[in-house]
Design a protein around this motif. Structure first.
Motif, PDB file in Angstrom:
ATOM      1  N   VAL A  85      39.040  47.590  19.825  1.00 35.59           N
ATOM      2  CA  VAL A  85      39.107  48.313  21.094  1.00 35.59           C
ATOM      3  C   VAL A  85      40.273  49.285  21.018  1.00 35.59           C
ATOM      4  O   VAL A  85      41.395  48.891  20.679  1.00 35.59           O
ATOM      5  CB  VAL A  85      39.319  47.326  22.263  1.00 35.59           C
TER       6      VAL A  85
ATOM      7  N   SER B 218      43.485  51.181  21.927  1.00 35.55           N
ATOM      8  CA  SER B 218      44.594  50.661  22.735  1.00 35.55           C
ATOM      9  C   SER B 218      44.611  51.252  24.144  1.00 35.55           C
ATOM     10  O   SER B 218      44.956  50.558  25.102  1.00 35.55           O
ATOM     11  CB  SER B 218      45.929  50.887  22.036  1.00 35.55           C
TER      12      SER B 218
ATOM     13  N   TRP C 255      42.049  51.983  25.956  1.00 35.98           N
ATOM     14  CA  TRP C 255      41.046  51.245  26.721  1.00 35.98           C
ATOM     15  C   TRP C 255      41.577  49.869  27.079  1.00 35.98           C
ATOM     16  O   TRP C 255      41.388  49.390  28.192  1.00 35.98           O
ATOM     17  CB  TRP C 255      39.766  51.091  25.920  1.00 35.98           C
ATOM     18  N   ALA C 256      42.200  49.213  26.124  1.00 38.49           N
ATOM     19  CA  ALA C 256      42.709  47.860  26.348  1.00 38.49           C
ATOM     20  C   ALA C 256      43.743  47.837  27.475  1.00 38.49           C
ATOM     21  O   ALA C 256      43.779  46.897  28.266  1.00 38.49           O
ATOM     22  CB  ALA C 256      43.307  47.307  25.062  1.00 38.49           C
ATOM     23  N   LYS C 257      44.554  48.873  27.579  1.00 37.68           N
ATOM     24  CA  LYS C 257      45.572  48.941  28.631  1.00 37.68           C
ATOM     25  C   LYS C 257      44.948  49.035  30.015  1.00 37.68           C
ATOM     26  O   LYS C 257      45.528  48.578  30.993  1.00 37.68           O
ATOM     27  CB  LYS C 257      46.491  50.141  28.403  1.00 37.68           C
ATOM     28  N   ARG C 258      43.748  49.641  30.114  1.00 42.09           N
ATOM     29  CA  ARG C 258      43.075  49.807  31.406  1.00 42.09           C
ATOM     30  C   ARG C 258      42.084  48.687  31.703  1.00 42.09           C
ATOM     31  O   ARG C 258      41.488  48.662  32.775  1.00 42.09           O
ATOM     32  CB  ARG C 258      42.336  51.145  31.436  1.00 42.09           C
ATOM     33  N   ALA C 259      41.902  47.765  30.791  1.00 39.89           N
ATOM     34  CA  ALA C 259      40.893  46.709  30.953  1.00 39.89           C
ATOM     35  C   ALA C 259      41.248  45.775  32.099  1.00 39.89           C
ATOM     36  O   ALA C 259      42.418  45.513  32.368  1.00 39.89           O
ATOM     37  CB  ALA C 259      40.757  45.919  29.664  1.00 39.89           C
ATOM     38  N   HIS C 260      40.245  45.264  32.766  1.00 36.82           N
ATOM     39  CA  HIS C 260      40.439  44.309  33.851  1.00 36.82           C
ATOM     40  C   HIS C 260      40.559  42.881  33.324  1.00 36.82           C
ATOM     41  O   HIS C 260      40.929  41.985  34.071  1.00 36.82           O
ATOM     42  CB  HIS C 260      39.278  44.377  34.841  1.00 36.82           C
ATOM     43  N   MET C 261      40.222  42.674  32.046  1.00 36.51           N
ATOM     44  CA  MET C 261      40.254  41.332  31.481  1.00 36.51           C
ATOM     45  C   MET C 261      40.574  41.423  29.998  1.00 36.51           C
ATOM     46  O   MET C 261      40.070  42.298  29.309  1.00 36.51           O
ATOM     47  CB  MET C 261      38.895  40.642  31.681  1.00 36.51           C
ATOM     48  N   ASP C 262      41.409  40.506  29.546  1.00 35.67           N
ATOM     49  CA  ASP C 262      41.704  40.432  28.112  1.00 35.67           C
ATOM     50  C   ASP C 262      40.985  39.220  27.530  1.00 35.67           C
ATOM     51  O   ASP C 262      40.250  38.514  28.228  1.00 35.67           O
ATOM     52  CB  ASP C 262      43.216  40.378  27.860  1.00 35.67           C
TER      53      ASP C 262
ATOM     54  N   TYR D 226      38.977  36.242  29.484  1.00 34.54           N
ATOM     55  CA  TYR D 226      37.557  36.019  29.227  1.00 34.54           C
ATOM     56  C   TYR D 226      37.298  34.547  28.905  1.00 34.54           C
ATOM     57  O   TYR D 226      36.382  33.935  29.457  1.00 34.54           O
ATOM     58  CB  TYR D 226      37.069  36.911  28.087  1.00 34.54           C
TER      59      TYR D 226
END
Length: 74
Positions: free
Chosen positions: A10, A12, A14-21, A25
């Motif tokens: 992913v 980085s 995108w990962a910073k804006r993700a709602h779940m890591d 999950y």
């Protein structure tokens, strides 16, 4: 064709804006396996309802009556 088990990194940004890591999950999967009704009730609480649902899931996979209803009374 994507082979089963293949993992794509992913970006980085995108990962910073993700709602779940990944940990979130795994926690969600554990919750839904332990008590699916409570998990989906909690998910429903994130929405604004005119009438909050009391019935979370109603399914029948029999030929008669076949139905899949989520939050049917909400």
């Amino acid at each position: 064709m994507v082979s089963e088990g293949e993992v794509f990194p992913v970006p980085s940004a995108w990962a910073k804006r993700a709602h779940m890591d990944a940990a979130g999950y795994e926690a969600a999967v554990a919750q839904v396996e332990a008590d699916p009704e409570a998990y989906w009730r909690k998910v429903a609480s994130r929405l604004d309802w005119i009438t909050p649902p009391t019935q979370i899931k109603d399914t029948s996979f029999h030929k008669h009556p076949f139905h899949i209803r989520w939050y049917a009374d909400g």
